[in-house]
Design an enzyme around this catalytic site. Structure first.
Site, PDB file in Angstrom:
ATOM      1  N   ASP A  15     -14.695   1.488   4.214  1.00 46.41           N
ATOM      2  CA  ASP A  15     -13.275   1.844   4.219  1.00 46.41           C
ATOM      3  C   ASP A  15     -12.485   0.674   4.758  1.00 46.41           C
ATOM      4  O   ASP A  15     -13.022  -0.182   5.483  1.00 46.41           O
ATOM      5  CB  ASP A  15     -13.012   3.087   5.070  1.00 46.41           C
ATOM      6  CG  ASP A  15     -11.547   3.546   4.992  1.00 46.41           C
ATOM      7  OD1 ASP A  15     -10.923   3.337   3.942  1.00 46.41           O
ATOM      8  OD2 ASP A  15     -11.034   4.091   5.978  1.00 46.41           O
ATOM      9  N   SER A  16     -11.199   0.643   4.433  1.00 44.53           N
ATOM     10  CA  SER A  16     -10.330  -0.402   4.947  1.00 44.53           C
ATOM     11  C   SER A  16     -10.079  -0.235   6.444  1.00 44.53           C
ATOM     12  O   SER A  16      -9.684  -1.194   7.109  1.00 44.53           O
ATOM     13  CB  SER A  16      -8.994  -0.388   4.205  1.00 44.53           C
ATOM     14  OG  SER A  16      -8.362   0.874   4.381  1.00 44.53           O
ATOM     15  N   CYS A  78     -12.579   5.299   0.701  1.00 42.01           N
ATOM     16  CA  CYS A  78     -11.170   4.894   0.760  1.00 42.01           C
ATOM     17  C   CYS A  78     -10.540   5.186  -0.589  1.00 42.01           C
ATOM     18  O   CYS A  78     -11.033   4.715  -1.622  1.00 42.01           O
ATOM     19  CB  CYS A  78     -11.082   3.402   1.084  1.00 42.01           C
ATOM     20  SG  CYS A  78      -9.416   2.699   0.991  1.00 42.01           S
ATOM     21  N   GLU A 163      -4.109   5.513  12.644  1.00 38.12           N
ATOM     22  CA  GLU A 163      -4.810   4.343  13.182  1.00 38.12           C
ATOM     23  C   GLU A 163      -4.261   3.940  14.546  1.00 38.12           C
ATOM     24  O   GLU A 163      -4.968   3.354  15.359  1.00 38.12           O
ATOM     25  CB  GLU A 163      -4.710   3.178  12.196  1.00 38.12           C
ATOM     26  CG  GLU A 163      -5.372   3.440  10.861  1.00 38.12           C
ATOM     27  CD  GLU A 163      -6.613   2.594  10.617  1.00 38.12           C
ATOM     28  OE1 GLU A 163      -6.792   1.591  11.322  1.00 38.12           O
ATOM     29  OE2 GLU A 163      -7.408   2.962   9.727  1.00 38.12           O
ATOM     30  N   CYS A 197      -5.957  10.597   0.998  1.00 41.72           N
ATOM     31  CA  CYS A 197      -6.266   9.474   1.882  1.00 41.72           C
ATOM     32  C   CYS A 197      -7.217  10.004   2.943  1.00 41.72           C
ATOM     33  O   CYS A 197      -7.006  11.092   3.491  1.00 41.72           O
ATOM     34  CB  CYS A 197      -5.001   8.910   2.535  1.00 41.72           C
ATOM     35  SG  CYS A 197      -5.336   7.626   3.777  1.00 41.72           S
ATOM     36  N   HIS A 199      -7.629   9.215   5.893  1.00 40.10           N
ATOM     37  CA  HIS A 199      -7.054   9.345   7.239  1.00 40.10           C
ATOM     38  C   HIS A 199      -6.438  10.726   7.471  1.00 40.10           C
ATOM     39  O   HIS A 199      -6.347  11.188   8.603  1.00 40.10           O
ATOM     40  CB  HIS A 199      -5.953   8.304   7.461  1.00 40.10           C
ATOM     41  CG  HIS A 199      -6.431   6.907   7.623  1.00 40.10           C
ATOM     42  ND1 HIS A 199      -6.878   6.142   6.571  1.00 40.10           N
ATOM     43  CD2 HIS A 199      -6.525   6.123   8.724  1.00 40.10           C
ATOM     44  CE1 HIS A 199      -7.216   4.948   7.020  1.00 40.10           C
ATOM     45  NE2 HIS A 199      -7.013   4.914   8.315  1.00 40.10           N
TER      46      HIS A 199
END
Length: 368
Positions: A15-16, A78, A163, A197, A199
């Site tokens: 993942d990024s 991702c 994040e 996403c 996240h």
């Protein structure tokens, strides 16, 4: 590229940033016996506002690194990488690297699940600007279910909020509610929302708070796990190349301490992590790469200087360079890197839009 080993190895998950940890968690819940290697390109996150070429380049570097570390199977945990890079890697790179290795994404498993959930056949997608712009979800959904209507909305700041460790903060409510309302305003018949996403599951308590009752919310972790389990059952030759020791090793392109601290938000457990570099480029490549992307994404919000400063604080705490400036008519500009601009106006939208469009007074200098 160094020679690749033919010996069995762990399953790679990339993942990024940190969002792929929700995918890893879902996979390990269903397939705990396998070994896993997680790679987070946190130093160059977020990927969501980057160009196709940059996302493809970064993702390809990560996949090659995981192959070199012994993985025969890699999952792109991702949505942006799955939308912008997966097909190119599968079709253009794997035949030359090793035709027997595989790279899988997260979009197809998610799409396959919606048919049984939506009754109205109207589905919404919340994702990063990159995922929404790619139209990967409408394309994949219409391949399988051409009767389903799909509406998407880009949530430019949600991943950054997560994040930055602000998922539970009151300040995040404004942006979450605004984006949900914007999606639902596009189609009042939406009865299922895809969180496009990895996240976003961290924001589920707040998302549920603003999504009306009766609307399904579809997260991805368990769906990808179920899909991977089915894939390995149907491909015993790949299953044989995946080691089964029940271990998980973590790598990040950022500082180990920061990753270990932030990862607890996603995994609710302490992890040990090792630093790794990809393609000899780290955080200082953010501005270099975005300057090559000729498009600038711009969003306009109604809010206050406090909210503009909140976003600035969230991003800067995550190591993302940005700045805010105040102009006339209560208009604030928030510039993120070189390819993304957020404008916040306090009262008069018409006057604010005129300033934004003309980039008069201090705003021309702010943006450039």
């Amino acid at each position: 590229m160094m020679a690749l080993s033919s010996a069995p190895g762990p399953i790679g998950v990339f993942d990024s940033g940190y969002g792929g940890l929700t995918i890893l968690h879902g996979i390990r819940q269903l397939l705990p016996e396998y070994d896993y290697l997680y790679l987070g390109d946190n130093a160059r996150a977020p990927y969501g506002t980057r160009s196709f070429d940059v996302v493809y380049s970064f993702t390809r570097q990560a996949v090659l690194k995981l192959f070199e570390m012994g993985c025969h199977l890699v999952v792109l945990g991702c949505n942006t990488a799955s939308a912008k890079a997966l097909r190119s890697i599968q079709q253009n790179n794997l035949p030359h690297i090793d035709p027997k290795r595989r790279v899988l994404g997260v979009i197809r498993p998610t799409v396959e699940a919606i048919d049984t959930l939506t009754q109205s056949r109207h589905v919404g997608v919340l994702g990063t600007p990159g995922t929404i712009k790619s139209e990967s979800y409408p394309l994949e959904i219409h391949k399988l279910f051409p009767d389903i209507q799909v509406s998407g909305h880009a949530c430019a700041l949600w991943a950054a909020i997560v994040e930055a460790g602000e998922a539970q903060s009151e300040g995040a409510d404004y942006f979450i509610q605004k984006d949900i309302n914007a999606l639902l305003a596009k189609d009042h018949e939406i009865d299922t929302i895809i969180l496009g996403c990895t996240h976003y599951p961290i924001l589920l308590p707040k998302i549920r708070k603003f999504v009306p009752e009766g609307i399904n919310i579809l997260a991805q972790g368990n769906l990808v796990g179920e899909s991977l389990k089915d894939y390995l059952q149907r491909h015993p030759e790949m299953d044989a190349k995946c080691t089964k020791g029940g271990t998980c090793t973590y790598f990040t392109t950022e500082a180990e301490e920061k990753f270990a601290e932030s990862a607890t938000t996603f995994l609710s457990e302490q992890v040990s992590v090792q630093h790794i570099e990809l393609g000899n480029n780290q955080t200082n490549n953010y501005s270099m790469e975005t300057k090559e992307d000729k498009s600038r994404t711009t969003e306009v919000f109604q809010g206050t200087s406090w909210e503009a400063e909140l976003v600035k604080g969230l991003l800067e705490s995550n190591g993302i360079a940005c700045m805010t400036r105040m102009g006339s008519a209560g208009v604030y500009s928030l510039t993120i890197g070189n390819d993304y601009s957020v404008w916040v106006f306090e009262k008069d939208k018409a006057q604010a839009l005129e300033i934004i469009n003309n980039r008069t007074e201090t705003h021309e200098e702010d943006v450039e």
